[in-house]
Design a protein around this motif. Structure first.
Motif, PDB file in Angstrom:
ATOM      1  N   LEU A   9       0.812  -1.215   0.000  1.00 33.86           N
ATOM      2  CA  LEU A   9       0.000   0.000   0.000  1.00 33.86           C
ATOM      3  C   LEU A   9       0.846   1.265   0.000  1.00 33.86           C
ATOM      4  O   LEU A   9       0.384   2.322  -0.441  1.00 33.86           O
ATOM      5  N   THR A  10       2.072   1.165   0.475  1.00 33.56           N
ATOM      6  CA  THR A  10       2.950   2.328   0.530  1.00 33.56           C
ATOM      7  C   THR A  10       3.753   2.535  -0.755  1.00 33.56           C
ATOM      8  O   THR A  10       4.457   3.526  -0.890  1.00 33.56           O
ATOM      9  N   GLU A  11       3.629   1.612  -1.715  1.00 34.29           N
ATOM     10  CA  GLU A  11       4.426   1.696  -2.951  1.00 34.29           C
ATOM     11  C   GLU A  11       3.833   2.663  -3.963  1.00 34.29           C
ATOM     12  O   GLU A  11       4.528   3.464  -4.566  1.00 34.29           O
ATOM     13  N   ARG A  12       2.525   2.540  -4.187  1.00 32.41           N
ATOM     14  CA  ARG A  12       1.824   3.394  -5.147  1.00 32.41           C
ATOM     15  C   ARG A  12       0.330   3.226  -4.911  1.00 32.41           C
ATOM     16  O   ARG A  12      -0.092   2.271  -4.258  1.00 32.41           O
ATOM     17  N   PRO A  13      -0.480   4.142  -5.430  1.00 34.09           N
ATOM     18  CA  PRO A  13      -1.930   3.969  -5.303  1.00 34.09           C
ATOM     19  C   PRO A  13      -2.381   2.702  -6.029  1.00 34.09           C
ATOM     20  O   PRO A  13      -1.850   2.359  -7.085  1.00 34.09           O
ATOM     21  N   LEU A  14      -3.344   2.017  -5.462  1.00 33.61           N
ATOM     22  CA  LEU A  14      -3.900   0.814  -6.085  1.00 33.61           C
ATOM     23  C   LEU A  14      -4.748   1.192  -7.293  1.00 33.61           C
ATOM     24  O   LEU A  14      -5.408   2.231  -7.300  1.00 33.61           O
ATOM     25  N   THR A  15      -4.760   0.302  -8.292  1.00 34.65           N
ATOM     26  CA  THR A  15      -5.686   0.472  -9.412  1.00 34.65           C
ATOM     27  C   THR A  15      -7.075   0.099  -8.916  1.00 34.65           C
ATOM     28  O   THR A  15      -7.240  -0.477  -7.829  1.00 34.65           O
ATOM     29  N   ALA A  16      -8.077   0.378  -9.724  1.00 36.07           N
ATOM     30  CA  ALA A  16      -9.449   0.039  -9.339  1.00 36.07           C
ATOM     31  C   ALA A  16      -9.596  -1.469  -9.126  1.00 36.07           C
ATOM     32  O   ALA A  16     -10.205  -1.911  -8.143  1.00 36.07           O
ATOM     33  N   GLU A  17      -9.035  -2.280 -10.026  1.00 32.68           N
ATOM     34  CA  GLU A  17      -9.137  -3.740  -9.895  1.00 32.68           C
ATOM     35  C   GLU A  17      -8.396  -4.237  -8.656  1.00 32.68           C
ATOM     36  O   GLU A  17      -8.897  -5.093  -7.929  1.00 32.68           O
ATOM     37  N   GLU A  18      -7.210  -3.705  -8.405  1.00 26.71           N
ATOM     38  CA  GLU A  18      -6.451  -4.101  -7.210  1.00 26.71           C
ATOM     39  C   GLU A  18      -7.218  -3.742  -5.943  1.00 26.71           C
ATOM     40  O   GLU A  18      -7.237  -4.513  -4.983  1.00 26.71           O
ATOM     41  N   ALA A  19      -7.868  -2.587  -5.958  1.00 23.60           N
ATOM     42  CA  ALA A  19      -8.647  -2.158  -4.791  1.00 23.60           C
ATOM     43  C   ALA A  19      -9.827  -3.091  -4.545  1.00 23.60           C
ATOM     44  O   ALA A  19     -10.134  -3.424  -3.393  1.00 23.60           O
ATOM     45  N   VAL A  20     -10.488  -3.539  -5.610  1.00 22.08           N
ATOM     46  CA  VAL A  20     -11.614  -4.466  -5.464  1.00 22.08           C
ATOM     47  C   VAL A  20     -11.129  -5.774  -4.844  1.00 22.08           C
ATOM     48  O   VAL A  20     -11.738  -6.303  -3.906  1.00 22.08           O
ATOM     49  N   ARG A  21     -10.034  -6.312  -5.340  1.00 18.94           N
ATOM     50  CA  ARG A  21      -9.493  -7.568  -4.818  1.00 18.94           C
ATOM     51  C   ARG A  21      -9.062  -7.440  -3.361  1.00 18.94           C
ATOM     52  O   ARG A  21      -9.358  -8.289  -2.536  1.00 18.94           O
ATOM     53  N   THR A  22      -8.358  -6.362  -3.063  1.00 16.42           N
ATOM     54  CA  THR A  22      -7.872  -6.158  -1.703  1.00 16.42           C
ATOM     55  C   THR A  22      -9.034  -5.925  -0.743  1.00 16.42           C
ATOM     56  O   THR A  22      -9.048  -6.468   0.368  1.00 16.42           O
ATOM     57  N   ALA A  23     -10.022  -5.148  -1.162  1.00 12.25           N
ATOM     58  CA  ALA A  23     -11.184  -4.886  -0.314  1.00 12.25           C
ATOM     59  C   ALA A  23     -11.952  -6.171  -0.007  1.00 12.25           C
ATOM     60  O   ALA A  23     -12.422  -6.370   1.120  1.00 12.25           O
ATOM     61  N   ALA A  24     -12.080  -7.064  -0.999  1.00  8.84           N
ATOM     62  CA  ALA A  24     -12.788  -8.337  -0.775  1.00  8.84           C
ATOM     63  C   ALA A  24     -12.076  -9.156   0.299  1.00  8.84           C
ATOM     64  O   ALA A  24     -12.714  -9.761   1.163  1.00  8.84           O
ATOM     65  N   MET A  25     -10.763  -9.158   0.261  1.00  5.91           N
ATOM     66  CA  MET A  25      -9.988  -9.891   1.257  1.00  5.91           C
ATOM     67  C   MET A  25     -10.199  -9.292   2.642  1.00  5.91           C
ATOM     68  O   MET A  25     -10.513 -10.004   3.599  1.00  5.91           O
ATOM     69  N   PHE A  26     -10.039  -7.968   2.751  1.00  2.00           N
ATOM     70  CA  PHE A  26     -10.195  -7.331   4.053  1.00  2.00           C
ATOM     71  C   PHE A  26     -11.634  -7.412   4.557  1.00  2.00           C
ATOM     72  O   PHE A  26     -11.860  -7.549   5.761  1.00  2.00           O
ATOM     73  N   LYS A  27     -12.592  -7.348   3.648  1.00  2.00           N
ATOM     74  CA  LYS A  27     -14.005  -7.486   4.053  1.00  2.00           C
ATOM     75  C   LYS A  27     -14.239  -8.865   4.649  1.00  2.00           C
ATOM     76  O   LYS A  27     -14.898  -9.005   5.677  1.00  2.00           O
ATOM     77  N   ALA A  28     -13.684  -9.887   4.015  1.00  2.00           N
ATOM     78  CA  ALA A  28     -13.845 -11.250   4.527  1.00  2.00           C
ATOM     79  C   ALA A  28     -13.207 -11.389   5.905  1.00  2.00           C
ATOM     80  O   ALA A  28     -13.745 -12.065   6.787  1.00  2.00           O
ATOM     81  N   LEU A  29     -12.073 -10.755   6.102  1.00  2.00           N
ATOM     82  CA  LEU A  29     -11.380 -10.845   7.393  1.00  2.00           C
ATOM     83  C   LEU A  29     -11.927  -9.852   8.419  1.00  2.00           C
ATOM     84  O   LEU A  29     -11.553  -9.917   9.589  1.00  2.00           O
TER      85      LEU A  29
END
Length: 119
Positions: free
Chosen positions: A21-41
């Motif tokens: 997350l500190t490297e660069r802003p996430l793309t829209a697709e990366e944000a969807v994937r990452t959000a799904a993971m964090f939502k599940a957890l």
């Protein structure tokens, strides 16, 4: 309920989907994937189940060994399904039992996305 398709975080033996997350802003697709993971957890029962499986010997556990999380068996199954849909778990039926596994690449991806800081 949304009709949005949940994209898996990882496929076996594939590099993490997203940069730290500190490297660069996430793309829209990366944000969807990452959000799904964090939502599940983000649910305490799911986080306990995920932790129970990840910390179990070999990173794998029979559903019969992890069901004591204070909710009914159908609710445990629902939470495990959500973790699988987010790409955090895989499962295999052996006889009458289902065994769940956290792939090492998933744990590596979690660490990668959050980034590691030197002290």
């Amino acid at each position: 309920m949304s009709n949005t398709k949940v994209l898996p975080l990882l496929e076996p033996d594939v590099a993490p989907c997203c940069p730290p997350l500190t490297e660069r802003p996430l793309t829209a697709e990366e944000a969807v994937r990452t959000a799904a993971m964090f939502k599940a957890l983000g649910d305490p029962v799911r986080l306990r189940l995920f932790s129970s499986i990840a910390s179990h010997e070999g990173g794998e556990a029979c559903v019969c060994d992890i069901s004591d999380v204070g909710v009914s068996q159908p609710t445990v199954s629902h939470h495990l399904k959500k973790l699988k849909e987010a790409g955090l778990l895989t499962s295999e039926r052996r006889g009458t039992w289902v065994y769940y596994r956290v792939e090492p690449s998933v744990l590596a991806a979690l660490g990668h996305i959050l980034g590691r800081y030197a002290a």
